[in-house]
Design a protein around this motif. Sequence first.
Motif, mmCIF file in Angstrom:
data_model
loop_
_atom_site.group_PDB
_atom_site.id
_atom_site.type_symbol
_atom_site.label_atom_id
_atom_site.label_comp_id
_atom_site.label_asym_id
_atom_site.label_seq_id
_atom_site.Cartn_x
_atom_site.Cartn_y
_atom_site.Cartn_z
ATOM 1 N N PRO A 225 0.814 -1.229 0.000
ATOM 2 C CA PRO A 225 0.000 0.000 0.000
ATOM 3 C C PRO A 225 0.841 1.271 0.000
ATOM 4 N N TRP A 226 2.062 1.197 0.566
ATOM 5 C CA TRP A 226 2.891 2.405 0.649
ATOM 6 C C TRP A 226 3.289 2.928 -0.724
ATOM 7 N N SER A 227 3.334 2.087 -1.722
ATOM 8 C CA SER A 227 3.717 2.541 -3.056
ATOM 9 C C SER A 227 2.705 3.518 -3.637
ATOM 10 N N VAL A 228 1.463 3.475 -3.134
ATOM 11 C CA VAL A 228 0.418 4.421 -3.555
ATOM 12 C C VAL A 228 0.152 5.464 -2.477
ATOM 13 N N LEU A 229 0.082 5.016 -1.223
ATOM 14 C CA LEU A 229 -0.260 5.942 -0.133
ATOM 15 C C LEU A 229 0.825 6.998 0.074
ATOM 16 N N ALA A 230 2.089 6.616 -0.073
ATOM 17 C CA ALA A 230 3.169 7.574 0.174
ATOM 18 C C ALA A 230 3.113 8.756 -0.797
ATOM 19 N N PRO A 231 3.037 8.555 -2.131
ATOM 20 C CA PRO A 231 2.933 9.722 -3.022
ATOM 21 C C PRO A 231 1.621 10.475 -2.858
ATOM 22 N N ALA A 232 0.520 9.752 -2.569
ATOM 23 C CA ALA A 232 -0.753 10.445 -2.359
ATOM 24 C C ALA A 232 -0.685 11.347 -1.129
ATOM 25 N N ALA A 233 -0.084 10.821 -0.046
ATOM 26 C CA ALA A 233 0.067 11.636 1.163
ATOM 27 C C ALA A 233 0.999 12.815 0.913
ATOM 28 N N ALA A 234 2.039 12.618 0.102
ATOM 29 C CA ALA A 234 2.962 13.711 -0.200
ATOM 30 C C ALA A 234 2.252 14.828 -0.957
ATOM 31 N N ILE A 235 1.391 14.455 -1.922
ATOM 32 C CA ILE A 235 0.630 15.459 -2.671
ATOM 33 C C ILE A 235 -0.294 16.225 -1.731
ATOM 34 N N ALA A 236 -1.015 15.469 -0.866
ATOM 35 C CA ALA A 236 -1.938 16.124 0.070
ATOM 36 C C ALA A 236 -1.195 17.043 1.033
ATOM 37 N N ALA A 237 -0.046 16.587 1.536
ATOM 38 C CA ALA A 237 0.711 17.399 2.493
ATOM 39 C C ALA A 237 1.249 18.660 1.831
ATOM 40 N N LEU A 238 1.761 18.526 0.608
ATOM 41 C CA LEU A 238 2.316 19.696 -0.069
ATOM 42 C C LEU A 238 1.238 20.726 -0.368
ATOM 43 N N THR A 239 0.084 20.294 -0.864
ATOM 44 C CA THR A 239 -0.989 21.247 -1.170
ATOM 45 C C THR A 239 -1.504 21.918 0.102
ATOM 46 N N THR A 240 -1.574 21.151 1.192
ATOM 47 C CA THR A 240 -2.035 21.738 2.463
ATOM 48 C C THR A 240 -1.056 22.791 2.962
ATOM 49 N N VAL A 241 0.231 22.485 2.893
ATOM 50 C CA VAL A 241 1.243 23.440 3.350
ATOM 51 C C VAL A 241 1.206 24.708 2.498
ATOM 52 N N LEU A 242 1.093 24.546 1.177
ATOM 53 C CA LEU A 242 1.051 25.722 0.301
ATOM 54 C C LEU A 242 -0.184 26.570 0.579
ATOM 55 N N LEU A 243 -1.325 25.924 0.730
ATOM 56 C CA LEU A 243 -2.571 26.661 0.950
ATOM 57 C C LEU A 243 -2.566 27.381 2.292
ATOM 58 N N LEU A 244 -2.261 26.641 3.362
ATOM 59 C CA LEU A 244 -2.284 27.254 4.686
ATOM 60 C C LEU A 244 -1.147 28.257 4.860
ATOM 61 N N GLY A 245 0.008 27.966 4.254
ATOM 62 C CA GLY A 245 1.134 28.890 4.375
ATOM 63 C C GLY A 245 0.853 30.228 3.732
ATOM 64 N N LEU A 246 0.320 30.207 2.506
ATOM 65 C CA LEU A 246 -0.007 31.468 1.840
ATOM 66 C C LEU A 246 -1.150 32.178 2.554
ATOM 67 N N ASP A 247 -2.103 31.417 3.081
ATOM 68 C CA ASP A 247 -3.207 32.030 3.818
ATOM 69 C C ASP A 247 -2.707 32.692 5.096
ATOM 70 N N LEU A 248 -1.819 32.017 5.812
ATOM 71 C CA LEU A 248 -1.244 32.589 7.036
ATOM 72 C C LEU A 248 -0.406 33.817 6.720
ATOM 73 N N LEU A 249 0.374 33.744 5.657
ATOM 74 C CA LEU A 249 1.168 34.896 5.258
ATOM 75 C C LEU A 249 0.269 36.074 4.908
ATOM 76 N N GLY A 250 -0.861 35.779 4.254
ATOM 77 C CA GLY A 250 -1.805 36.841 3.913
ATOM 78 C C GLY A 250 -2.366 37.542 5.126
ATOM 79 N N HIS A 251 -2.652 36.776 6.165
ATOM 80 C CA HIS A 251 -3.199 37.382 7.378
ATOM 81 C C HIS A 251 -2.161 38.191 8.151
ATOM 82 N N ARG A 252 -0.872 38.026 7.808
ATOM 83 C CA ARG A 252 0.164 38.834 8.446
ATOM 84 C C ARG A 252 0.389 40.145 7.711
ATOM 85 N N ILE A 253 -0.235 40.304 6.542
ATOM 86 C CA ILE A 253 -0.052 41.539 5.777
ATOM 87 C C ILE A 253 -0.658 42.721 6.524
#
Length: 697
Positions: A225-253
């Motif tokens: 299962p890791w051959s599929v779950l690992a890249p899927a989790a990586a995609i989800a983690a990266l998109t979450t970090v990008l979304l929340l990071g830019l949103d947090l940065l926006g609220h610091r403006i």
Amino acid sequence: MRAWLPAFGLLAVTVTVLCGGWFAPHDVTEVVGVPWSDEVPPGTDVLGRDVLSRLLAGGAGLLATALPAGLAASLLGTVAGLTAAWTPWVERLVLRTSAGMLAVPGLLVVLTCAVALPSWAAVLAGMVLLGTPLSARVVHAAATPLRRAGFVLAAVVRGERPRAVLARELLPVVGATVLSDAGLRVVAAMQLTVAVHALGLGPQPPAPDWAVMIRENLPGVALNPWSVLAPAAAIAALTTVLLLGLDLLGHRIVPMPVPRGYAPPPAGPTRRSAGVVELREVTVESLFAGLDLTVAQGEIVGIVGPTGTGKTTLLRLLLGDVRPGVRMTAGQLLWHGEPVALGSRAARRWRRRHVGLVPQDPATTLDPLRRIGSVAPADVLARLGLPADVARRRPHALSGGQAQRVVLARALAADPELLLLDEPTSGLDAQTRHLVTEELTSRRPSTVIVTHDLRWAVSVCDRVVELRHGVLVPAGQTPTRPRPAVVELGEPVLRLDDVAVERRGRELVHGVGLELARGEFLALVGPSGAGKSTLLHGVAGLHPVTGRVDVRGSVALLGQDPVAELNPAHSLGSSVARPLRLAGVRRRAARDRVVELLAEVGLGPEFAVRRPGECSGGQRQRAALARALAGDPDVLLADEATSALDAATADAVLEVLDRRRAAGLAVLFVTHDDDVAARANRVFVLVGGRCVERVST
């Protein structure tokens, strides 16, 4: 948390993903075991290659494609949205074009681009075609209400170019929206990139790619299962970090004060209250120490005091609320002798049932989409002197004084047991103040009024107290306002000849003729809604006029709304320094001059680093005056520039203008304050669309 922290985090994640292949323990094409082995997670893939190595290297291509595509769509949309908010014909073009583009099925656009172009170009084209219209509409909606804000109009009057106003004034305020929207576009681009690569239209094997890894390893998901779950989790983690990071940065403006909490008082016996509402032994850091206030049934209590002493904070405490940035360490709010838990859900329910409020900036509390008739009863509006057609208007069609009375009518409509009013007459003429007085005294709810108008407070209140040095004391006698210094007048610097101003197709003022000499103080008075602010804006070039407006020299505009006069994204020092920088003053010299200008209007050097949200209304008003004077204008157009100030501070500000007048400044001052008008060389009355000079008797 500072703005650089989320920015640094985003940069670190981006670099890590792009350079992840450097840390791979094996070559991404090397076979290290049997296919889909999971003995040592994450094991091997369909060909027996190391999943961890391919995972570390597989995000670079996705991110390198999605990040530029998402940011490009956001950047183009931001430019289009800001330009549309500023220019009417661009607004029509952008809204109609974006509506047409969004009507095209997105799947059709994506598939067409993916078949006709390389994968990276297909994602970029798809995001530009689909994401740019959405970003443009989001930014346009955020920026449009700000184009008539005081800080924007002041920039226009001092001669800044449109692109400078958009970049310097509007963009920082909508920056949080822009960065949050950019996060959405980047995530959408990431999802589009994953879809294109998963369809086999992106990198081909054996290139490492998270989307390709998912497609290749789906048949063996039961074995490893890791051959599929690992890249899927990586995609989800990266998109979450990008979304929340830019949103947090926006609220610091545009940072807002953060509530530091409320420390409840120690448990103990509670003595019965003698009044309807009572503040008992309230202590707030840097404001109050053991403050007590009791309001009896039907009593009207006035609170006066210097600006910045905490009068609005005191009113918020009576509302059962603790404003952001305030730390209350002791004390109680009692309602008919029973404690009210400040900031709680119970306090919100209590407010809805029993309390009516007119805040210091009432216009900002009106829903711009609702007509006035839906928020306030017609009979109360009429008793407060509002015109018969006001019920059909929306808030943008009201003057400041009219909006003030509408909010008062809304507060009175529910027949509250407790009425809290913050500067309810600051934008009203004497006749309208009388109507407000009659309405309040005829109803007689328990009322607390914060005001700078001590004369009016004495006439309407049963008791007037002064907030000074954190305690309430009986107010002193009504002060005698000083007369201005005699200033020698020079040549004319402003001449109006048969001037008429239209707004929204309706002629508000007409046939205006007056002359303003260098060093002269000319007061413009008249009923609320008569068109005084409109005339000032016409003279400043913000409204089209007919007739002749002859101005010799530079003009500065000081608006009537303390909230809208200063850009919330800039510190006071930055706002005051802007006219200096435009005049060519070097940065260090401008910083020194800012401190001098703030001191001139009675603000210490510590205010240079504060943002408007950290200041009282009076402090914001004085900072806006400092900005208006920074460019050494020849003519100052001031609209209710002392409405948020106590008598002593207002006199100090007027003395500043007297000193500037002695150096040649000419002042056209809109006011409802008879004491301010009494200081003027001449007084003009605007009523019925006509402007006539008041003859002294």
